[in-house]
Write a protein that holds these residues in place. Structure first.
Motif, PDB file in Angstrom:
ATOM      1  N   UNK A  42    -144.124  29.066  28.815  1.00  0.00           N
ATOM      2  CA  UNK A  42    -145.495  28.756  29.245  1.00  0.00           C
ATOM      3  C   UNK A  42    -145.635  27.265  29.567  1.00  0.00           C
ATOM      4  N   UNK A  43    -144.960  26.433  28.774  1.00  0.00           N
ATOM      5  CA  UNK A  43    -144.994  24.981  29.007  1.00  0.00           C
ATOM      6  C   UNK A  43    -144.324  24.659  30.348  1.00  0.00           C
ATOM      7  N   UNK A  44    -143.155  25.272  30.596  1.00  0.00           N
ATOM      8  CA  UNK A  44    -142.453  25.056  31.874  1.00  0.00           C
ATOM      9  C   UNK A  44    -143.320  25.500  33.055  1.00  0.00           C
ATOM     10  N   UNK A  45    -144.075  26.570  32.817  1.00  0.00           N
ATOM     11  CA  UNK A  45    -144.975  27.098  33.848  1.00  0.00           C
ATOM     12  C   UNK A  45    -146.064  26.082  34.184  1.00  0.00           C
ATOM     13  N   UNK A  46    -146.654  25.509  33.143  1.00  0.00           N
ATOM     14  CA  UNK A  46    -147.695  24.481  33.312  1.00  0.00           C
ATOM     15  C   UNK A  46    -147.149  23.278  34.088  1.00  0.00           C
ATOM     16  N   UNK A  47    -145.885  22.959  33.822  1.00  0.00           N
ATOM     17  CA  UNK A  47    -145.250  21.817  34.483  1.00  0.00           C
ATOM     18  C   UNK A  47    -144.685  22.193  35.858  1.00  0.00           C
ATOM     19  N   UNK A  48    -144.953  23.441  36.244  1.00  0.00           N
ATOM     20  CA  UNK A  48    -144.461  23.990  37.523  1.00  0.00           C
ATOM     21  C   UNK A  48    -142.930  23.975  37.626  1.00  0.00           C
TER      22      UNK A  48
END
Length: 195
Positions: A42-48
């Protein structure tokens, strides 16, 4: 005057994102465990730095993969009964109830899975255009049929749904960047209209 309405679901018609709500409702223990396991993604997703579709598939699959279609549909019905109309924005509901059904086609266009949105679409008398869950021999594979219905894909799917139908006016409602193409394409694109 023939109109086409295209409504996004999560955040536009509803107050909340239904994916997390439904998965938690389906199996709260499994949800908590898998949510924690997926936090790095989810964190990687937020950071695109991760693909939405892959993360979404992984998270949904970690809870629902291997479940029967029968159980999933039963749980979806229960979820709908428990949360409708509470999670639906009142002014959105008023607007939808006053649609002239004789001269209007209404689509519920969502990145959420057909699994849990279908009862809402039926209640709101809309055709569902969504991310589709893949079942084999009555069991959820954890995969989607086609792509995640978001961004450009929303527009591709809308056009496939309406075929060559002609409308005097196309009106779309959305609330995130995933609705941008749909809002731009419509004659009238309303951003966060019901907020």
């Amino acid at each position: 005057m023939k109109k086409l309405y295209c409504f996004d679901f999560d955040g536009t018609i509803t107050y909340k994102d239904t994916m997390f709500m439904y998965l938690k409702f389906y199996d709260s223990t499994k949800f908590r465990i898998q949510f924690l396991k997926h936090v790095p993604l989810f964190i990687l997703l937020k950071l695109k730095l991760a693909e939405t579709e892959k993360v979404k598939k992984s998270f949904i699959g970690s809870i629902l993969k291997g479940q029967t279609q029968e159980k999933i549909e039963m749980k979806s019905k229960q979820f709908f009964e428990q949360h409708y109309p509470k999670i639906v924005r009142e002014n959105a509901l008023d607007f939808i109830k006053n649609i002239d059904r004789d001269n209007t086609q209404s689509l519920l266009v969502t990145a959420s899975l057909d699994i849990w949105v279908k009862p809402f679409a039926e209640e709101l008398e809309m055709q569902l255009v969504s991310t589709r869950a893949e079942f084999k021999n009555g069991i959820f594979t954890g995969n989607f049929i086609g792509k995640n219905c978001n961004g450009k894909e929303k527009l591709i799917r809308i056009k496939a749904e309406i075929h060559e139908a002609k409308y005097d006016k196309i009106i779309a409602f959305g609330d995130t960047s995933g609705d941008r193409q749909m809002l731009k394409w419509a004659n009238e694109g309303h951003y966060q209209f019901f907020h």
